[in-house]
Enzyme design. Sequence first.
Site, PDB file in Angstrom:
ATOM      1  N   ASP A  70       0.818  -1.217   0.000  1.00  0.00           N
ATOM      2  CA  ASP A  70       0.000   0.000   0.000  1.00  0.00           C
ATOM      3  C   ASP A  70       0.850   1.266   0.000  1.00  0.00           C
ATOM      4  O   ASP A  70       2.055   1.231   0.256  1.00  0.00           O
ATOM      5  CB  ASP A  70      -0.973  -0.001   1.189  1.00  0.00           C
ATOM      6  CG  ASP A  70      -0.319  -0.448   2.499  1.00  0.00           C
ATOM      7  OD1 ASP A  70       0.918  -0.439   2.588  1.00  0.00           O
ATOM      8  OD2 ASP A  70      -1.049  -0.816   3.429  1.00  0.00           O
ATOM      9  N   GLU A 129      -9.675  -2.034   5.137  1.00  0.00           N
ATOM     10  CA  GLU A 129     -10.381  -1.755   6.387  1.00  0.00           C
ATOM     11  C   GLU A 129     -11.710  -2.515   6.407  1.00  0.00           C
ATOM     12  O   GLU A 129     -12.280  -2.799   5.344  1.00  0.00           O
ATOM     13  CB  GLU A 129     -10.686  -0.248   6.471  1.00  0.00           C
ATOM     14  CG  GLU A 129      -9.452   0.653   6.358  1.00  0.00           C
ATOM     15  CD  GLU A 129      -8.668   0.760   7.649  1.00  0.00           C
ATOM     16  OE1 GLU A 129      -8.595  -0.219   8.412  1.00  0.00           O
ATOM     17  OE2 GLU A 129      -8.108   1.842   7.892  1.00  0.00           O
ATOM     18  N   HIS A 136      -7.236  -5.002   9.905  1.00  0.00           N
ATOM     19  CA  HIS A 136      -6.898  -4.729   8.499  1.00  0.00           C
ATOM     20  C   HIS A 136      -5.591  -5.410   8.112  1.00  0.00           C
ATOM     21  O   HIS A 136      -4.703  -5.617   8.940  1.00  0.00           O
ATOM     22  CB  HIS A 136      -6.900  -3.233   8.170  1.00  0.00           C
ATOM     23  CG  HIS A 136      -5.752  -2.438   8.703  1.00  0.00           C
ATOM     24  ND1 HIS A 136      -5.844  -1.098   9.003  1.00  0.00           N
ATOM     25  CD2 HIS A 136      -4.464  -2.764   8.970  1.00  0.00           C
ATOM     26  CE1 HIS A 136      -4.685  -0.648   9.421  1.00  0.00           C
ATOM     27  NE2 HIS A 136      -3.825  -1.645   9.414  1.00  0.00           N
ATOM     28  N   ASN A 140      -7.793  -3.133  14.000  1.00  0.00           N
ATOM     29  CA  ASN A 140      -9.154  -3.461  13.561  1.00  0.00           C
ATOM     30  C   ASN A 140      -9.161  -4.654  12.595  1.00  0.00           C
ATOM     31  O   ASN A 140     -10.152  -4.927  11.943  1.00  0.00           O
ATOM     32  CB  ASN A 140      -9.812  -2.247  12.889  1.00  0.00           C
ATOM     33  CG  ASN A 140      -9.028  -1.779  11.665  1.00  0.00           C
ATOM     34  OD1 ASN A 140      -8.016  -2.363  11.312  1.00  0.00           O
ATOM     35  ND2 ASN A 140      -9.512  -0.729  11.029  1.00  0.00           N
TER      36      ASN A 140
HETATM   37  C1  F6R Z   1       1.060  -1.194   6.074  1.00  0.00           C
HETATM   38  C2  F6R Z   1       0.274  -2.372   6.410  1.00  0.00           C
HETATM   39  C3  F6R Z   1      -0.565  -2.388   7.639  1.00  0.00           C
HETATM   40  C4  F6R Z   1       0.282  -2.644   8.889  1.00  0.00           C
HETATM   41  C5  F6R Z   1      -0.602  -2.707  10.132  1.00  0.00           C
HETATM   42  C6  F6R Z   1       0.184  -2.966  11.392  1.00  0.00           C
HETATM   43  O1  F6R Z   1       1.808  -1.417   4.892  1.00  0.00           O
HETATM   44  O2  F6R Z   1       0.310  -3.309   5.689  1.00  0.00           O
HETATM   45  O3  F6R Z   1      -1.552  -3.368   7.493  1.00  0.00           O
HETATM   46  O4  F6R Z   1       0.982  -3.846   8.737  1.00  0.00           O
HETATM   47  O5  F6R Z   1      -1.308  -1.504  10.262  1.00  0.00           O
HETATM   48  O6  F6R Z   1       0.964  -1.856  11.679  1.00  0.00           O
HETATM   49  P1  F6R Z   1       1.872  -1.824  12.999  1.00  0.00           P
HETATM   50  O7  F6R Z   1       2.894  -2.881  12.813  1.00  0.00           O
HETATM   51  O8  F6R Z   1       2.444  -0.443  13.003  1.00  0.00           O
HETATM   52  O9  F6R Z   1       0.955  -2.096  14.148  1.00  0.00           O
END
Ligand code: F6R
Length: 250
Positions: free
Chosen positions: A67, A143, A138, A136
């Site tokens: 992303d 989302e 994702h 959440n």
């Molecule tokens: C971003 C992504 C997100 C993160 C997720 C966990 O490229 O893929 O799905 O992996 O938000 O983020 P942290 O590790 O910061 O809790």
Amino acid sequence: MEILIQPSAASATQLAAEMIAQTLRANPRAVLGLATGHTLEPVYARLAQMHQKLLLDFSGCRTFNLDEYIGLPAADPNSYRSYMNLHLFEKVNIARHNTHLPDGMATHLDAACADYEGRIARIGGIELQLLGIGLNGHIGFNEPPSRSDSRTHVEELSPETIRHNAPQFASPARVPRRAITMGIGTILDSHRCLLLATGAEKADIVAQAVEGPLTGQIPASALQTHFNCTVILDSAAAARVEAQVQTVIS
Ligand code: F6R
């Protein structure tokens, strides 16, 4: 789904890095799917160390990130391109033209999404997709509620995700409200998925994702349907996972 529980975040990180390194050693031209976030920073640090000390070779490897924020130029310190440069690309011998992220500055966002899907398909798909999980549920920026057949698309970030990501920005108002993300269907097309979660804050959502019902309300639950998905957890993130599915590797 294979669930590997490690005693500490450090050993969970080490195991994830080792799996990525094994993929690269077996196929130096591997196509890796990459993710960003705090959880993965130490994985990239370990891979950089393996490059420096053990000559892990990235010269033939191709990467596709999950992303990118919409509206942040690549040079912005908060863009995911900058994150990848800082944590991995500048520290290993990867050719920059082999690293791909969605174009969050494109004038025609739908065309940029279709182009990204096309590039992944033309290269033959992703061999190993690395994933983190949001509070959440994702994965990427998919989302809730998510569709299990979605492809790369524009996504509105949830208030929870904006809050979680805000500390990186000068103020919460500066967090972009939209991103381009690979869809759940794009992620499920990868030959192998590797999800890493560490820390007590992820315990509830991890249990729902790996043992709860398949539901778009927990986007990561779609990974239960993947034929080759490994979930690596430290004991804190695994605290609410039922004991019978736990495998401890020390
Ligand atoms: C971003 C992504 C997100 C993160 C997720 C966990 O490229 O893929 O799905 O992996 O938000 O983020 P942290 O590790 O910061 O809790």
